[in-house]
Design an enzyme around this catalytic site. Structure first.
Site, PDB file in Angstrom:
ATOM      1  N   HIS A  17       0.846  -1.209   0.000  1.00 47.87           N
ATOM      2  CA  HIS A  17       0.000   0.000   0.000  1.00 47.87           C
ATOM      3  C   HIS A  17       0.877   1.254   0.000  1.00 47.87           C
ATOM      4  CE1 HIS A  17      -3.154  -2.512   2.405  1.00 47.87           C
ATOM      5  NE2 HIS A  17      -3.645  -2.333   1.188  1.00 47.87           N
ATOM      6  N   LYS A  41     -18.018  -5.086   8.721  1.00 45.86           N
ATOM      7  CA  LYS A  41     -16.839  -5.916   9.005  1.00 45.86           C
ATOM      8  C   LYS A  41     -16.382  -5.675  10.428  1.00 45.86           C
ATOM      9  CE  LYS A  41     -14.453  -6.295   4.533  1.00 45.86           C
ATOM     10  NZ  LYS A  41     -13.229  -5.907   3.817  1.00 45.86           N
ATOM     11  N   ARG A  90      -2.119  -6.277  -8.261  1.00 46.24           N
ATOM     12  CA  ARG A  90      -1.052  -7.267  -8.042  1.00 46.24           C
ATOM     13  C   ARG A  90      -1.169  -8.449  -8.986  1.00 46.24           C
ATOM     14  NH1 ARG A  90      -2.867  -7.850  -1.936  1.00 46.24           N
ATOM     15  NH2 ARG A  90      -4.756  -7.851  -3.210  1.00 46.24           N
ATOM     16  N   SER A 129      -3.113  -7.445   3.324  1.00 51.75           N
ATOM     17  CA  SER A 129      -3.436  -7.260   4.744  1.00 51.75           C
ATOM     18  C   SER A 129      -3.901  -8.587   5.353  1.00 51.75           C
ATOM     19  CB  SER A 129      -4.546  -6.215   4.901  1.00 51.75           C
ATOM     20  OG  SER A 129      -4.120  -4.976   4.415  1.00 51.75           O
TER      21      SER A 129
END
Ligand code: PNS
Length: 162
Positions: A17, A41, A90, A129
């Site tokens: 990040h 969440k 990615r 993460s």
């Protein structure tokens, strides 16, 4: 004057990040790092903690602000004069997800929000993460993936969970 936003959960922020943040800050006049406050969440770090961590991790970059937001990014962008959404890619799974989100955002913003993607540097291409949280669950070394102070904070969280 280009004002861009890099939205994400950043739970926790990773070196990947931070690489995207640095590169985007060099590309746009202003970069807003937006931490999503997603009430559905249950994150490892509260939104306030994630904002604080990101501010510390980016304190040497002058044209950055870190904020939290909830709701649609397109709405936040409209209210704050943001015309670009920054994303990091990615792998092809990221591409598929970001293509869909960019199409929603295009419609939701009536075409005012453009998505600009940065390809990952190879050394960060596997970092996520969720991977960091998984390694931390078992007490593994986090220093290859996140700044040292973030590694300490993540380990503290898991210690307190035991
Ligand atoms: O780091 P993440 O969890 O992959 O980030 C996802 C994020 C925050 C970029 C995305 O969920 C988002 O923008 N959420 C806000 C709601 C929204 O605007 N969604 C786009 C239409 S589906």
């Amino acid at each position: 004057m280009s004002k861009a936003m890099y939205p994400g959960s950043f739970d926790p922020v990773t070196n990947g990040h931070l690489d995207i943040i640095r590169r985007a800050s060099e590309t746009f006049d202003e970069l807003v790092v937006g931490v999503l406050n997603n009430k559905q969440k249950s994150p490892l770090f509260s939104v306030e903690e994630r904002v604080k961590i990101l501010k510390e991790a980016t304190k040497d970059i002058p044209n950055i602000t870190v904020v939290s937001f909830s709701g649609l990014m397109a709405d936040y962008a409209k209210e704050n004069g943001i015309t670009v959404s920054v994303k990091g890619l990615r792998c092809s799974a990221d591409f598929d997800a970001e293509l869909v989100q960019s199409q929603y955002n295009h419609l939701l913003s009536a075409g005012h929000l453009e998505t600009v993607c940065f390809f990952t540097r190879p050394e960060y291409s596997f970092i996520s993460s969720s991977g960091v949280r998984e390694v931390a669950t078992f007490g593994g070394d986090l220093t290859p993936y996140v700044p040292d102070f973030v590694a300490e904070l993540v380990h503290e969280k898991y210690k307190n969970k035991k």
